[in-house]
Design an enzyme around this catalytic site. Structure first.
Site, PDB file in Angstrom:
ATOM      1  N   LYS A 221      75.892 -46.473  36.401  1.00  0.00           N
ATOM      2  CA  LYS A 221      76.913 -46.071  37.359  1.00  0.00           C
ATOM      3  C   LYS A 221      76.528 -46.666  38.703  1.00  0.00           C
ATOM      4  O   LYS A 221      75.355 -46.952  38.949  1.00  0.00           O
ATOM      5  CB  LYS A 221      76.958 -44.533  37.487  1.00  0.00           C
TER       6      LYS A 221
ATOM      7  N   GLY B 167      96.619 -37.375  38.386  1.00  0.00           N
ATOM      8  CA  GLY B 167      96.375 -38.769  38.761  1.00  0.00           C
ATOM      9  C   GLY B 167      96.553 -39.694  37.568  1.00  0.00           C
ATOM     10  O   GLY B 167      97.363 -39.433  36.677  1.00  0.00           O
ATOM     11  N   HIS B 168      95.779 -40.779  37.552  1.00  0.00           N
ATOM     12  CA  HIS B 168      95.926 -41.785  36.494  1.00  0.00           C
ATOM     13  C   HIS B 168      95.806 -41.171  35.101  1.00  0.00           C
ATOM     14  O   HIS B 168      96.579 -41.494  34.210  1.00  0.00           O
ATOM     15  CB  HIS B 168      94.862 -42.877  36.661  1.00  0.00           C
ATOM     16  N   VAL B 169      94.807 -40.312  34.914  1.00  0.00           N
ATOM     17  CA  VAL B 169      94.610 -39.718  33.588  1.00  0.00           C
ATOM     18  C   VAL B 169      95.517 -38.502  33.402  1.00  0.00           C
ATOM     19  O   VAL B 169      96.219 -38.380  32.391  1.00  0.00           O
ATOM     20  CB  VAL B 169      93.130 -39.297  33.389  1.00  0.00           C
TER      21      VAL B 169
ATOM     22  N   GLY C 219      94.806 -31.999  38.405  1.00  0.00           N
ATOM     23  CA  GLY C 219      94.776 -33.406  38.814  1.00  0.00           C
ATOM     24  C   GLY C 219      95.803 -34.213  38.045  1.00  0.00           C
ATOM     25  O   GLY C 219      95.652 -34.446  36.847  1.00  0.00           O
TER      26      GLY C 219
HETATM   27  P1  NAI Z   1      92.771 -40.198  40.137  1.00  0.00           P
HETATM   28  O1  NAI Z   1      92.098 -40.365  41.431  1.00  0.00           O
HETATM   29  O2  NAI Z   1      93.814 -41.155  39.709  1.00  0.00           O
HETATM   30  O3  NAI Z   1      93.472 -38.748  40.059  1.00  0.00           O
HETATM   31  C1  NAI Z   1      92.861 -37.581  40.521  1.00  0.00           C
HETATM   32  C2  NAI Z   1      93.972 -36.634  40.942  1.00  0.00           C
HETATM   33  O4  NAI Z   1      93.380 -35.381  41.241  1.00  0.00           O
HETATM   34  C3  NAI Z   1      94.748 -37.086  42.181  1.00  0.00           C
HETATM   35  O5  NAI Z   1      96.134 -36.952  41.938  1.00  0.00           O
HETATM   36  C4  NAI Z   1      94.249 -36.124  43.266  1.00  0.00           C
HETATM   37  O6  NAI Z   1      95.258 -35.857  44.243  1.00  0.00           O
HETATM   38  C5  NAI Z   1      93.939 -34.889  42.453  1.00  0.00           C
HETATM   39  N1  NAI Z   1      92.959 -33.977  43.023  1.00  0.00           N
HETATM   40  C6  NAI Z   1      91.883 -34.270  43.778  1.00  0.00           C
HETATM   41  N2  NAI Z   1      91.217 -33.147  44.079  1.00  0.00           N
HETATM   42  C7  NAI Z   1      91.881 -32.130  43.480  1.00  0.00           C
HETATM   43  C8  NAI Z   1      91.680 -30.735  43.405  1.00  0.00           C
HETATM   44  N3  NAI Z   1      90.649 -30.135  43.984  1.00  0.00           N
HETATM   45  N4  NAI Z   1      92.585 -30.002  42.707  1.00  0.00           N
HETATM   46  C9  NAI Z   1      93.645 -30.577  42.113  1.00  0.00           C
HETATM   47  N5  NAI Z   1      93.876 -31.907  42.156  1.00  0.00           N
HETATM   48  C10 NAI Z   1      93.001 -32.663  42.817  1.00  0.00           C
HETATM   49  O7  NAI Z   1      91.593 -40.089  39.038  1.00  0.00           O
HETATM   50  P2  NAI Z   1      91.678 -40.386  37.488  1.00  0.00           P
HETATM   51  O8  NAI Z   1      91.420 -41.812  37.238  1.00  0.00           O
HETATM   52  O9  NAI Z   1      92.914 -39.762  36.946  1.00  0.00           O
HETATM   53  O10 NAI Z   1      90.387 -39.605  36.961  1.00  0.00           O
HETATM   54  C11 NAI Z   1      90.374 -38.196  36.924  1.00  0.00           C
HETATM   55  C12 NAI Z   1      88.992 -37.725  36.533  1.00  0.00           C
HETATM   56  O11 NAI Z   1      88.649 -38.246  35.258  1.00  0.00           O
HETATM   57  C13 NAI Z   1      87.883 -38.179  37.489  1.00  0.00           C
HETATM   58  O12 NAI Z   1      86.918 -37.170  37.550  1.00  0.00           O
HETATM   59  C14 NAI Z   1      87.292 -39.394  36.781  1.00  0.00           C
HETATM   60  O13 NAI Z   1      85.939 -39.602  37.112  1.00  0.00           O
HETATM   61  C15 NAI Z   1      87.434 -38.972  35.334  1.00  0.00           C
HETATM   62  N6  NAI Z   1      87.492 -40.093  34.409  1.00  0.00           N
HETATM   63  C16 NAI Z   1      88.487 -41.028  34.555  1.00  0.00           C
HETATM   64  C17 NAI Z   1      88.556 -42.082  33.670  1.00  0.00           C
HETATM   65  C18 NAI Z   1      89.666 -43.071  33.760  1.00  0.00           C
HETATM   66  O14 NAI Z   1      89.853 -43.855  32.803  1.00  0.00           O
HETATM   67  N7  NAI Z   1      90.436 -43.089  34.834  1.00  0.00           N
HETATM   68  C19 NAI Z   1      87.573 -42.262  32.595  1.00  0.00           C
HETATM   69  C20 NAI Z   1      86.618 -41.168  32.487  1.00  0.00           C
HETATM   70  C21 NAI Z   1      86.584 -40.154  33.392  1.00  0.00           C
END
Ligand code: NAI
Length: 348
Positions: free
Chosen positions: A83, A177-179, A175
């Site tokens: 990482k 977001g992307h996932v 959350g």
């Molecule tokens: P992202 O940044 O696209 O989405 C995160 C979302 O969570 C955003 O919409 C943000 O506004 C929201 N958020 C932030 N703090 C918050 C809170 N306290 N309460 C509610 N919502 C909140 O991130 P992504 O890519 O969707 O990843 C999500 C999680 O999954 C992260 O922890 C990441 O490390 C983990 N992850 C992601 C992978 C991927 O392929 N994108 C792979 C493995 C793990």
């Protein structure tokens, strides 16, 4: 390159390398932690985030790198764990220069670190790193939809394990977001009732409206009644205080580093809450990275990612049989794979 600072390396534990990445001329301050390369190059995302101090950044990076070793081992991938984190404060005036410079540090790791996207970075950043000669993943495609597909498979398996039904099941996604967004779509199509919480309330509103779900205030997520709690935002949402306040049967999501401490897995088990370890549920993205390198088509990719569901079912069953938490069992699966690889002489 004349002003470039050479990477300072430290050896933090047997087999672990740490590379300090600093070049104040471009505002770069960060660290690469290569936790283990027994199974292959250490694969792990580049996190760009604000930290209280460099020490906080290093501590988080070590935890996340170790989790990547477990994730890649359990998913039976030819990758080790690594990482990196780059401090987002103060913001770099020239992001492209920062990413290219960071790419030089990645290249200097000699192929032991294979970076991907993570919180704060995007495919364009990885493409910039590759311009400096670094071998990278995710330079053309964001793996998030496959991460979501894998998390959905893990949730399905956990629902079956608990004798629940997906139809009408209340899944709270923290959350969008992307996932989280893709996960919500998959589960809603399967008949689940999705409850969406995001600090960006407009985002939560739009998704909940589209999927006929419910919006949950981001501040009240932990006390909200649901069947499945899927953390898909920030780290360490499970701690002794939040465990006591959860109203769910299952915790399974994408967020890395979901537990504050390993012992939180025992607290969840005592409350009869089934926990699918984060590094088991969220491996779809790393499977995608491997599949792209192997040239898998969409069908093969889906089949491989869906194995996360089979693995989760076996894990939960074996943990029940053995009277252990799924966390302990999953860690043992990873340790066994690493031990077997170390015992097998490598062909040069
Ligand atoms: P992202 O940044 O696209 O989405 C995160 C979302 O969570 C955003 O919409 C943000 O506004 C929201 N958020 C932030 N703090 C918050 C809170 N306290 N309460 C509610 N919502 C909140 O991130 P992504 O890519 O969707 O990843 C999500 C999680 O999954 C992260 O922890 C990441 O490390 C983990 N992850 C992601 C992978 C991927 O392929 N994108 C792979 C493995 C793990």
């Amino acid at each position: 390159m004349a002003t470039a600072m050479r990477p300072a390396e430290t050896q933090a534990h047997e087999g672990r390398r740490e590379i300090v990445c600093q070049d104040l001329a471009v505002g770069l301050q960060g660290i690469i932690v290569i936790d283990d390369t027994t199974l292959g190059p250490g694969l792990g995302g580049v996190r760009l985030k604000s930290y209280a101090s460099m020490a906080h950044a290093v501590a988080e990076c070590r935890r996340l790198a170790a989790a990547m070793t477990l994730k890649n081992a359990v998913a039976e991938l030819p990758f080790g764990g690594a990482k990196s984190v780059v401090l987002a404060d103060p913001p770099a005036s020239d992001r492209a220069a920062l990413m290219r410079r960071f790419g030089e540090f990645v290249a200097a790791a000699g192929g032991d670190y294979l970076p991907g996207v993570d919180m704060g970075t995007a495919v364009t950043d990885l493409a910039l790193m590759s311009e400096s000669g670094a071998t990278v993943s995710c330079a053309t495609e964001d793996p998030s939809r496959w991460t979501a597909t894998g998390v959905a498979a893990a949730i399905r398996a956990a629902i079956d394990h608990r004798g629940l039904q997906m139809d009408g099941c209340r899944v709270l996604i923290q959350g969008a977001g992307h996932v989280g967004e893709v996960l919500a779509r998959i589960l809603a199509a399967d008949g689940a009732v999705v409850l969406i919480a995001d600090v960006d309330s407009d985002r939560a509103d739009a998704l909940a409206r589209e999927l006929d779900g419910e919006v949950i205030d981001a501040r009240t997520v932990i006390g909200t009644r649901c069947d499945v709690f899927a953390p898909c935002a920030v780290a360490r949402v499970i701690d002794p205080d939040t465990v006591a306040r959860l109203h769910c049967s299952i915790v399974a999501g994408a967020a890395n580093d979901t537990l504050s401490h390993r012992a939180d897995a025992d607290l969840l088990a005592k409350r009869d809450i089934t926990y699918v370890p984060d590094f088991v549920a969220n491996a779809g993205g790393v499977v995608d990275i491997h599949g792209l390198r192997m040239g898998w088509d969409e069908d093969r990719m889906r089949a491989e990612v869906l194995k996360i569901g089979d693995r989760t079912a076996q894990l939960l069953e074996a943990a029940d049989q053995g009277g252990q938490t799924p966390l302990v069992h999953a860690e043992r699966m990873a340790a066994d794979r690493l031990a077997a690889a170390r015992a097998t002489p490598q062909v040069a």
